[in-house]
Design an enzyme around this catalytic site. Sequence first.
Site, short mmCIF file in Angstrom:
data_model
loop_
_atom_site.label_atom_id
_atom_site.label_comp_id
_atom_site.label_asym_id
_atom_site.label_seq_id
_atom_site.Cartn_x
_atom_site.Cartn_y
_atom_site.Cartn_z
N HIS A 197 25.52 -12.95 -50.72
CA HIS A 197 26.20 -14.22 -50.44
C HIS A 197 27.00 -14.19 -49.15
O HIS A 197 28.13 -14.67 -49.09
CB HIS A 197 27.08 -14.64 -51.60
CG HIS A 197 26.38 -15.49 -52.62
ND1 HIS A 197 25.70 -16.64 -52.29
CD2 HIS A 197 26.22 -15.34 -53.96
CE1 HIS A 197 25.17 -17.18 -53.37
NE2 HIS A 197 25.47 -16.41 -54.40
N HIS A 297 14.60 -21.50 -52.53
CA HIS A 297 15.96 -21.56 -53.06
C HIS A 297 16.04 -22.73 -54.04
O HIS A 297 15.54 -23.81 -53.77
CB HIS A 297 16.93 -21.79 -51.89
CG HIS A 297 18.36 -21.81 -52.28
ND1 HIS A 297 19.19 -22.89 -52.04
CD2 HIS A 297 19.15 -20.86 -52.86
CE1 HIS A 297 20.42 -22.61 -52.45
NE2 HIS A 297 20.42 -21.39 -52.95
#
Length: 385
Positions: A197, A297
């Site tokens: 992330h 995604h």
Amino acid sequence: MKKTKIEKLETILWDRWLLLKIYCEDGTVGIGEGGVHGWQRPTKTMIETMEPYLIGKDPSLIEHHYQWLYRSSHFMGSVVQGALSAIDIALWDIKGKRHGVPIYELLSGKTRDKVRCYMHVGMYNPESKSKKGTTDALVEDAKKAADRGFTAVRFSPYNDDFYLHKSFTEWANESVRNVGAVREALGDSVDICVEIHRQMSPTEGISLGKRLEEFSPFFYEDPMLPDSPNLMAEIQNNCNIPIATGERFTSIFEFQQLLEAKATSYIRPDLCLAAGISGCKKIAGMAEAHHVKVIPHNPLSPISTAACVQLDASIPNFALQEYTGEDKPPKKDLIVNPIKLQDGYLIVPDTPGLGIEINEKSLTLGENPKILDTPIGFDGSVQDR
């Protein structure tokens, strides 16, 4: 086939998601979804700004409408592209329904009958009780996913208060310990996907990546901010593990730079952000020319999942599909006919368009009070890292 025209657009804020319905004069209704999760309201406004252009237009001219709206917009970026993505997906749904075929049939046909998925485990699993848990809790969650038939799991290798660590060494040691524990528990029959992330510098990304090599991650996602393909390439070139990135990108041009820099092994386009099905089909084609595979995604609603499956079914370089579970509320409530999940694979539907229909009863309460006006995971607090 008799032509029809776009009659109206309807945007719906529902739970964490921005949904779109495009109505045609012949009664056909297409559904889509806009990305930029956490910033749904500006994207909703952008769709409403684009609506006057679309009213009265032929819904079949998908590429033309995208190009006109994209080129006519003074600004670029996620809000514009999130709106255009929702419109693109809904127009493809209309086209498939009007021709009576799944969208993949209009994208050159199927390359597979089922789509392999990875499941979130640990603190990013919305169903997990181990949000602030231990290594043992993470391992238990991963085992549950494997028992459900998933052959790939994805997790962040550190707790969500990682920024309280006093040193990078402490943080890296926790990450190595967690990845190693999951690998030992699952063996070689399940792929492990490591998500950072964007929390490290390039140097830190290389350092941790080298230590994770022994566990053979399927991918090492976003070890740094994706704003410099050249620096991401340094991590890719100095770690013997595949980099995955691209979920924040909004256009084919950003992916072009990423691929030319040889900065990734897997690209992660978001169909609700990177120009919809049309844009991501182009992105997948560019990736194929670089021998790079695609992992879409997908943190959004079942509409996003359905769009991803149509793309996954139609491209030769598909690798893996992000899946966050759709058998429990609120996601379960949104769709009448959810795409079937079987042993960790989504079965490609053969029904027209996206292959799903919205449960209209789930929309009768209007705007859901859980709509977020700030990005998911961002509370405005000051962090040292």
